[in-house]
Every structure is written in structure tokens, then in C-alpha cells.
Design an enzyme around this catalytic site. Structure first.
Site, short mmCIF file in Angstrom:
data_model
loop_
_atom_site.label_atom_id
_atom_site.label_comp_id
_atom_site.label_asym_id
_atom_site.label_seq_id
_atom_site.Cartn_x
_atom_site.Cartn_y
_atom_site.Cartn_z
N GLU A 1 0.86 -1.10 0.08
CA GLU A 1 0.04 0.20 0.03
C GLU A 1 0.78 1.31 -0.11
O GLU A 1 1.83 1.30 0.71
CB GLU A 1 -0.87 0.09 1.34
CG GLU A 1 -1.93 -1.20 1.49
CD GLU A 1 -2.97 -0.97 2.39
OE1 GLU A 1 -4.18 -1.71 2.08
OE2 GLU A 1 -2.61 -0.61 3.48
N CYS B 1 3.46 8.66 0.57
CA CYS B 1 3.84 7.88 1.33
C CYS B 1 4.29 6.29 0.95
O CYS B 1 3.39 5.76 0.34
CB CYS B 1 2.98 7.77 2.64
SG CYS B 1 3.54 6.72 4.05
N CYS C 1 6.18 -5.98 8.09
CA CYS C 1 7.26 -5.51 8.89
C CYS C 1 7.58 -6.43 10.00
O CYS C 1 6.72 -7.13 10.58
CB CYS C 1 6.64 -4.24 9.41
SG CYS C 1 7.90 -3.53 10.64
N CYS D 1 5.59 -3.23 16.58
CA CYS D 1 4.98 -2.24 17.45
C CYS D 1 3.59 -2.67 17.58
O CYS D 1 2.81 -2.89 16.48
CB CYS D 1 5.06 -0.89 16.41
SG CYS D 1 6.91 -0.31 16.28
N CYS E 1 0.48 -0.74 15.61
CA CYS E 1 0.67 -0.49 14.11
C CYS E 1 0.20 -1.75 13.42
O CYS E 1 0.45 -2.80 13.99
CB CYS E 1 2.12 -0.39 13.79
SG CYS E 1 2.52 -0.20 11.85
N CYS F 1 -1.32 7.05 9.40
CA CYS F 1 -0.22 6.32 9.84
C CYS F 1 -0.71 5.14 10.66
O CYS F 1 -1.47 5.16 11.08
CB CYS F 1 0.56 7.20 10.76
SG CYS F 1 1.03 8.70 9.91
N1 SAH Z 1 9.22 1.62 10.35
C1 SAH Z 1 9.07 3.05 10.38
C2 SAH Z 1 7.72 3.64 9.48
C3 SAH Z 1 6.51 3.41 10.34
S1 SAH Z 1 5.23 4.29 9.93
C4 SAH Z 1 9.14 3.77 11.97
O1 SAH Z 1 8.74 3.00 12.79
O2 SAH Z 1 9.41 4.74 11.96
C5 SAH Z 1 5.40 6.08 10.38
C6 SAH Z 1 4.90 6.30 11.85
O3 SAH Z 1 3.68 6.15 12.07
C7 SAH Z 1 5.79 5.76 12.92
O4 SAH Z 1 6.09 6.65 13.50
C8 SAH Z 1 4.94 4.64 13.52
O5 SAH Z 1 5.15 4.36 14.75
C9 SAH Z 1 3.38 5.45 13.39
N2 SAH Z 1 2.39 4.60 13.73
C10 SAH Z 1 2.17 3.27 13.51
N3 SAH Z 1 0.97 2.94 13.85
C11 SAH Z 1 0.38 4.13 14.38
C12 SAH Z 1 -0.98 4.40 14.40
N4 SAH Z 1 -2.05 3.27 14.64
N5 SAH Z 1 -1.47 5.67 14.49
C13 SAH Z 1 -0.62 6.54 14.53
N6 SAH Z 1 0.58 6.44 14.12
C14 SAH Z 1 1.16 5.19 14.13
#
Ligand code: SAH
Length: 340
Positions: A92, A105, A112, A116, A119, A334
Site C-alpha cells: 500500500e 508515502c 514488517c 510495534c 501498528c 499512519c
Molecule cells: N518503520 C518506520 C515507519 C513506520 S510508519 C518507523 O517505525 O518509524 C510511520 C509512523 O507511524 C511511525 O512513527 C509509526 O510508529 C506510526 N504509527 C504506527 N501505527 C500508528 C497508529 N496506529 N497511529 C498513529 N501512528 C502510528
């Protein structure tokens, strides 16, 4: 034979490829101009290329290596795209238009591995890394859909951890930055990482002025361990030391991302601890109100919680921005990107 993907080549490497077609180097410039400047992806429409070259390109090369499977347009005009790779996985990407700019983006991995817990992208683990060609193809395909709306910014914030796919991510950055290709200024390209110190240091030596964002989400090791399992390998102190080195080597400011989750990390004491941790650094904080993810029970914060958190940081002289939520209704915000 598999076709080679033009979006995965820097011009100098493409010139080498063109030798097998017995074509002079300047043809590469013409081809790239069609793809990146005129947003044309059909070789038969590239009228200034000789017919035998167009024939060869059709047989041996493809502009991009992704096929568009679905697009969902949000009420706020954000568009989520689902692409299928040549090997059948779905990924996506998101197109985010604003008044004078348009951000794309991109994803760097299928799934991944970092898990986390808030996410969606890590829910099914990691399938594989994307190639530079697949990363750049996302931008090329999306630009092709919006020829009148030039893409000005790219954020590596889609599915996956860009720095654990280091080589291909950096190659994609160089292609996006190259004036004959997408020609984006390095400062318009942002890589976001969950915080891999060795890779951050490696990045600091690349001599490319891109923006770096680090997902912090808590200034407390016990809490960050729970939110981001990567913290058990690289705890906060190590990450902050390395961030400091990065700013010294590159003379650039780092952005720390902080997703605000109600009842988890959004209280006043969380803000105070964050302010204390970041005070010695040249940095900024980007607060991201949590976006709901199906199957996860976390709760979003209210606007007043965001504002209180923000003002506590500002009182400690920390530069803070709040990320606008875009495309939540089409699951493109995000943390909502999931496929595989
Ligand atoms: N792997 C990278 C890119 C991730 S996406 C990283 O960890 O930075 C970009 C951002 O969105 C990251 O800061 C991630 O932690 C955040 N993110 C993930 N899940 C989210 C959610 N449910 N709501 C808001 N931000 C989120």
C-alpha cells in the site's frame, strides 16, 4: 525472462544497460524524461525514441514493476493505493495532496518484522524487502495518476522499516533525488525509523541531506519495551546517543515521532519525561494522534489531550508539531497500512 524495471535504475546504470541495444547514452535521458517528467509509461507513445528501441524496450524492460489493484479516495482527498508486485504480494502507498504540495508515502517492505503493538503493518510479520525499483515504482505510478499535481515530497512511512532494508531504500532515495529521475530535493525526502542505531550512524555518513524521523513514542524504557519490542535490543539511552551523533555529523535536526495513545503514553508525566530526555538534543517532536487499527484496543486521544501534551513540551522549549490525520476513513493514515 524477467523484464528489468526502469524505475530501479540510476541514469548511469541505465546507460550501461542501453549498450546491449546499441543505443547512444542520450536516449536514456529521453526515456527518463517521458517517465518522470511527462508521466508517460507506455513505450509506444514515446515518439522521439526510434522504433527498434521501443520494440526492444517492450520486450526486455518495463517502466514500473507494480500493477494498480485498488484505489480508495478519502473525503479529505487523500488516496490509498493498493499495488500488486510482480511476485503477487499486495503493498500500500498513499497520495496526500495539500494546497501547494503533494506528498507520497511509500512502503519499503511487504509487512514488517518489528511488531510495534499499535501498528497494523507488523501484524502478519515480514514477508520480504521491496527492491529500489518497487519503491520508486510506487511514486511513478501515483504521479502517473495525478499528472497535473506534481509530487513534491516523499515520506518513507508506509509499510515496513526502511533502515532494515537499507541498501534498497538508499538506492531508491538516490533515484528519487536524481535530477534526471524524480528530481526531488533531498530535504523533501523523509525516512522514518523505529530506531536502529547502527543504521542511523551509517546513514549519517551518506552525504545526502534527507530528513530523518525517529519513532520514539515513549521516554521510558519499560513502556517503550512494551510498545516497541525493538527497544529491548536498542534501549532509549543508546538510541539517543546515536541520534546525538547523527546531528553532530550531519548538522541536521532530527524529528522524533510520538504517537499519542490515550491511557498509555499521553499523560503529563510522559510529556515531562520526554522533554527532559530531548532537552540536550537539536530536535523537534512530531505528535501523531493514534489512528484506530482494526483488532487493536487502543484508544485515540482527544484534541485537548494533544494540546496539553504539546504545551508541556513547548514550555520546556521543545519545538513541536502535530501531524494532521489524513485519510482515516479509507484506512490510509499512519499505522493503518496492512497487506501482504
Ligand atoms: N518503520 C518506520 C515507519 C513506520 S510508519 C518507523 O517505525 O518509524 C510511520 C509512523 O507511524 C511511525 O512513527 C509509526 O510508529 C506510526 N504509527 C504506527 N501505527 C500508528 C497508529 N496506529 N497511529 C498513529 N501512528 C502510528
Amino acid at each position: 525472462m524477467d523484464k528489468k524495471t526502469i524505475a530501479g535504475f540510476l541514469p548511469e546504470d541505465l546507460i550501461r544497460e542501453f549498450k546491449i541495444f546499441s543505443q547512444p547514452g542520450y536516449r536514456v535521458g529521453q526515456l527518463l524524461c517521458w517517465i518522470y517528467k511527462k508521466h508517460i509509461l507506455d513505450f509506444s507513445l514515446m515518439t522521439d525514441l526510434p522504433e527498434d528501441l521501443r520494440f526492444n524496450l517492450n520486450n526486455f524492460m518495463q517502466p514500473v514493476s507494480l500493477s494498480l489493484r485498488k484505489e480508495s479516495v478519502s473525503a479529505d482527498k487523500t488516496v490509498k493505493y493498493v499495488f500488486e508486485t510482480g511476485t503477487g504480494e499486495l503493498i500500500e502507498s498513499v497520495f496526500i495532496p495539500l494546497q501547494k504540495r503533494a506528498t507520497v508515502c511509500v512502503s519499503t517492505q511487504v509487512g514488517c518484522s518489528f511488531g510495534c503493538i499499535f501498528c497494523a503493518s507488523g501484524l502478519n510479520g515480514l514477508k520480504r524487502n521491496l527492491s529500489a525499483g518497487e519503491i520508486v515504482s510506487q511514486l511513478v505510478c501515483i504521479q502517473n495518476k495525478h499528472p497535473l499535481n506534481p509530487i513534491t515530497n516523499v515520506v518513507f512511512m508506509g509499510m515496513g522499516e526502511p533502515l532494515s532494508n537499507y541498501e534498497q531504500t538508499l538506492k531508491a532515495v538516490r533515484i528519487l533525488n536524481n535530477p534526471e529521475c524524480a528530481g526531488l530535493g533531498a530535504r523533501k525526502i523523509t525516512i522514518s525509523t523505529c530506531g536502529l542505531p547502527d543504521k542511523i550512524l551509517q546513514l549519517s555518513k551518506e552525504k545526502i541531506q534527507i530528513e530523518l524521523s525517529i519513532s520514539l513514542h515513549s521516554a521510558d524504557d519499560a513502556l517503550r519495551d512494551k510498545l516497541m519490542p525493538v527497544n529491548k535490543i536498542y534501549p532509549i539511552e543508546q538510541l539517543i546517543m546515536c541520534a546525538k551523533k547523527y546531528t553532530e555529523i550531519t548538522q541536521r535536526i532530527i524529528t522524533f515521532e510520538y504517537v499519542l495513545i490515550s491511557g498509555i503514553n499521553a499523560a503529563k508525566h510522559d510529556a515531562l519525561k520526554l522533554a527532559k530526555l530531548l532537552a540536550p538534543l537539536r530536535c523537534k517532536v512530531n505528535l501523531i494522534p493514534f489512528n484506530p487499527v482494526q483488532g487493536l484496543d487502543f484508544l485515540p486521544v482527544s484534541l485537548s489531550q494533544v494540546n496539553i501534551f504539546k504545551s508541556i513540551l513547548e514550555n520546556k522549549r521543545i519545538n513541536v508539531t502535530v501531524r494532521r490525520q489524513r485519510g482515516v476513513d479509507v484506512q490510509s493514515a499512519c499505522g493503518q497500512l496492512v497487506r501482504g
